[in-house]
Design a protein around this motif. Structure first.
Motif, PDB file in Angstrom:
ATOM      1  N   ARG A   1       0.832  -1.203   0.000  1.00 29.94           N
ATOM      2  CA  ARG A   1       0.000   0.000   0.000  1.00 29.94           C
ATOM      3  C   ARG A   1       0.865   1.252   0.000  1.00 29.94           C
ATOM      4  NH1 ARG A   1      -4.115   2.777  -1.796  1.00 29.94           N
ATOM      5  NH2 ARG A   1      -5.080   4.159  -0.251  1.00 29.94           N
ATOM      6  N   VAL A   2       1.935   1.233   0.780  1.00 30.90           N
ATOM      7  CA  VAL A   2       2.857   2.372   0.814  1.00 30.90           C
ATOM      8  C   VAL A   2       3.484   2.587  -0.559  1.00 30.90           C
ATOM      9  CG1 VAL A   2       5.098   3.137   1.705  1.00 30.90           C
ATOM     10  CG2 VAL A   2       3.342   2.328   3.273  1.00 30.90           C
ATOM     11  N   LEU A   3       3.870   1.487  -1.211  1.00 28.01           N
ATOM     12  CA  LEU A   3       4.446   1.593  -2.556  1.00 28.01           C
ATOM     13  C   LEU A   3       3.457   2.241  -3.514  1.00 28.01           C
ATOM     14  CD1 LEU A   3       6.691   0.914  -4.589  1.00 28.01           C
ATOM     15  CD2 LEU A   3       5.642  -1.338  -4.854  1.00 28.01           C
ATOM     16  N   GLU A   4       2.206   1.832  -3.428  1.00 23.99           N
ATOM     17  CA  GLU A   4       1.174   2.405  -4.295  1.00 23.99           C
ATOM     18  C   GLU A   4       1.002   3.896  -4.031  1.00 23.99           C
ATOM     19  OE1 GLU A   4      -3.693   2.190  -4.829  1.00 23.99           O
ATOM     20  OE2 GLU A   4      -2.657   0.673  -3.630  1.00 23.99           O
ATOM     21  N   LEU A   5       0.902   4.268  -2.755  1.00 27.29           N
ATOM     22  CA  LEU A   5       0.680   5.668  -2.399  1.00 27.29           C
ATOM     23  C   LEU A   5       1.860   6.551  -2.794  1.00 27.29           C
ATOM     24  CD1 LEU A   5      -0.916   5.368   1.166  1.00 27.29           C
ATOM     25  CD2 LEU A   5      -2.018   6.259  -0.890  1.00 27.29           C
ATOM     26  N   SER A   6       3.077   6.031  -2.632  1.00 30.86           N
ATOM     27  CA  SER A   6       4.269   6.852  -2.843  1.00 30.86           C
ATOM     28  C   SER A   6       4.412   7.318  -4.280  1.00 30.86           C
ATOM     29  CB  SER A   6       5.520   6.088  -2.414  1.00 30.86           C
ATOM     30  OG  SER A   6       5.757   4.980  -3.271  1.00 30.86           O
ATOM     31  N   ASN A   7       3.710   6.686  -5.191  1.00 29.90           N
ATOM     32  CA  ASN A   7       3.815   7.056  -6.597  1.00 29.90           C
ATOM     33  C   ASN A   7       2.675   7.971  -7.051  1.00 29.90           C
ATOM     34  OD1 ASN A   7       6.213   5.550  -7.842  1.00 29.90           O
ATOM     35  ND2 ASN A   7       5.205   3.944  -6.665  1.00 29.90           N
ATOM     36  N   ARG A   8       1.871   8.433  -6.108  1.00 34.64           N
ATOM     37  CA  ARG A   8       0.822   9.385  -6.436  1.00 34.64           C
ATOM     38  C   ARG A   8       1.348  10.809  -6.259  1.00 34.64           C
ATOM     39  NH1 ARG A   8      -4.697   7.039  -3.548  1.00 34.64           N
ATOM     40  NH2 ARG A   8      -4.748   5.039  -4.632  1.00 34.64           N
ATOM     41  N   GLU A   9       1.011  11.661  -7.180  1.00 38.87           N
ATOM     42  CA  GLU A   9       1.527  13.029  -7.149  1.00 38.87           C
ATOM     43  C   GLU A   9       0.985  13.823  -5.970  1.00 38.87           C
ATOM     44  OE1 GLU A   9       0.902  14.989 -10.839  1.00 38.87           O
ATOM     45  OE2 GLU A   9       2.201  13.630 -11.989  1.00 38.87           O
ATOM     46  N   ASP A  10      -0.235  13.500  -5.513  1.00 43.05           N
ATOM     47  CA  ASP A  10      -0.860  14.308  -4.469  1.00 43.05           C
ATOM     48  C   ASP A  10      -0.665  13.743  -3.064  1.00 43.05           C
ATOM     49  OD1 ASP A  10      -2.399  12.062  -4.881  1.00 43.05           O
ATOM     50  OD2 ASP A  10      -4.334  13.098  -4.790  1.00 43.05           O
ATOM     51  N   VAL A  11       0.183  12.712  -2.929  1.00 40.07           N
ATOM     52  CA  VAL A  11       0.354  12.099  -1.614  1.00 40.07           C
ATOM     53  C   VAL A  11       1.153  13.021  -0.692  1.00 40.07           C
ATOM     54  CG1 VAL A  11       2.510  10.883  -2.164  1.00 40.07           C
ATOM     55  CG2 VAL A  11       0.971   9.934  -0.438  1.00 40.07           C
ATOM     56  N   VAL A  12       0.820  12.990   0.589  1.00 44.21           N
ATOM     57  CA  VAL A  12       1.533  13.763   1.608  1.00 44.21           C
ATOM     58  C   VAL A  12       2.024  12.788   2.672  1.00 44.21           C
ATOM     59  CG1 VAL A  12       0.214  15.861   1.193  1.00 44.21           C
ATOM     60  CG2 VAL A  12      -0.592  14.215   2.900  1.00 44.21           C
ATOM     61  N   PRO A  13       3.026  13.188   3.480  1.00 41.21           N
ATOM     62  CA  PRO A  13       3.563  12.255   4.486  1.00 41.21           C
ATOM     63  C   PRO A  13       2.505  11.636   5.384  1.00 41.21           C
ATOM     64  CG  PRO A  13       4.995  14.158   4.307  1.00 41.21           C
ATOM     65  CD  PRO A  13       3.800  14.450   3.457  1.00 41.21           C
ATOM     66  N   GLY A  14       1.473  12.407   5.727  1.00 39.72           N
ATOM     67  CA  GLY A  14       0.429  11.883   6.597  1.00 39.72           C
ATOM     68  C   GLY A  14      -0.289  10.680   6.020  1.00 39.72           C
ATOM     69  N   ASP A  15      -0.411  10.634   4.686  1.00 37.89           N
ATOM     70  CA  ASP A  15      -1.047   9.485   4.043  1.00 37.89           C
ATOM     71  C   ASP A  15      -0.224   8.219   4.263  1.00 37.89           C
ATOM     72  OD1 ASP A  15      -2.998  11.208   3.031  1.00 37.89           O
ATOM     73  OD2 ASP A  15      -1.865  11.557   1.184  1.00 37.89           O
ATOM     74  N   ILE A  16       1.096   8.361   4.137  1.00 38.72           N
ATOM     75  CA  ILE A  16       1.993   7.218   4.334  1.00 38.72           C
ATOM     76  C   ILE A  16       1.997   6.796   5.805  1.00 38.72           C
ATOM     77  CG2 ILE A  16       4.368   6.395   4.116  1.00 38.72           C
ATOM     78  CD1 ILE A  16       3.164   6.959   1.432  1.00 38.72           C
ATOM     79  N   VAL A  17       2.051   7.786   6.689  1.00 37.23           N
ATOM     80  CA  VAL A  17       2.076   7.508   8.132  1.00 37.23           C
ATOM     81  C   VAL A  17       0.826   6.739   8.549  1.00 37.23           C
ATOM     82  CG1 VAL A  17       1.910   8.588  10.412  1.00 37.23           C
ATOM     83  CG2 VAL A  17       3.585   9.421   8.744  1.00 37.23           C
TER      84      VAL A  17
END
Length: 280
Positions: free
Chosen positions: A24-40
């Protein structure tokens, strides 16, 4: 060779995949609008991964003046891509250390080299690969995973590969002769099994022949050059002599002199890489 290839193919089918948190982190990290809070928010659903990521954040590699006590702090201080990379690093390290590699010292060197390759590929991808640094890091981290499978199922694999090379084979030809399949293809099939994006599968499959990449030859070139840089940073006398593909330099718009400058820049990272790997 037939039995070895059969065992390798069976292992590809059965090897435990990366945790869902990492995917899931890998998927999110490749989105342009992702912010650190999303990964956290994803990381903190897994206590073990949270602990490992915080341990890595507090390693000598980052050298923060104070202890990082929460994932939120980590996200603010290091950002999306490094945070995602720490998750992948923490989740893949156990494969290299616990997979049953015949020589534990060789396994540690391979793990160290894989992290160095990931960092180098990510650095080269900065501003060059459309797919971005996160995917370059992931490809660099896993592109040589096939070596672990080969060593597990092919007795004296490294010695047999070197014998074939001394007899005139290229490293890739030697792998086909001894195993029946190259380590890059093994890694790509694992990536397929783990449902990685096609761009990563293709990059891992062609990281020694980036001109053959079908999805993003530039990303494959970044992965290739990352490994070549890592070899200068963490030399191994038993390393197979894969060649630098000049076309990869051209694809990434890097002159030979600039490549040497990158090598010098990244060579200074070696001890910091070791410090991070030591706590992974």
């Amino acid at each position: 060779m037939a039995q070895a290839l059969h065992d390798v193919l069976e292992e590809i089918k059965s090897l435990e995949p990366l945790p869902q948190v990492a995917m899931r982190v890998l998927e999110l990290s490749n989105r342009e609008d992702v912010v650190p809070g999303d990964i956290v928010a994803v990381i903190q659903t897994d206590a073990a991964i949270t602990a490992k990521v915080l341990k890595l954040c507090n390693s000598a590699y980052y050298g923060f003046q104070r202890e990082i006590a929460t994932l939120t702090e980590a996200g603010v201080l290091i950002g999306v891509t490094p945070l995602a990379n720490l998750v992948l690093t923490s989740c893949t390290g156990r494969y290299f250390r616990d997979y049953g590699y015949g020589d534990p010292h060789a396994a540690e060197r391979l793990w160290e080299g894989s992290v160095a390759t990931a960092l180098a590929a990510s650095r080269i991808a900065r501003g060059r690969a459309a797919a971005g640094q996160a995917r370059a890091y992931t490809a660099g981290l896993l592109q040589n995973f096939g070596y672990l499978v080969v060593d597990r199922f092919v007795p004296n694999a490294r010695a047999r590969l070197l014998d074939a090379i001394h007899a005139g084979d290229s490293p890739l030809e030697a792998e086909e002769r001894v195993v029946g399949m190259g380590h890059a293809e093994i890694g790509a099939r694992l990536a397929e099994r783990w449902q990685f994006p096609e761009i990563l599968v293709d990059t891992i499959r062609h990281h020694h022949a980036p001109e053959r990449a079908q999805v993003d030859p530039r990303l494959a070139s970044c992965a290739h050059l990352g490994e070549m840089l890592a070899r200068t940073m963490i030399p191994d006398e038993d390393e197979l002599p894969y060649r630098l593909e000049p076309g990869a330099l051209q694809e990434c718009g890097i002159q030979a002199g600039e490549f040497e400058e990158l090598a010098q820049e990244l060579r200074r990272e070696v001890e910091r890489v070791k410090a991070m790997v030591a706590v992974g």
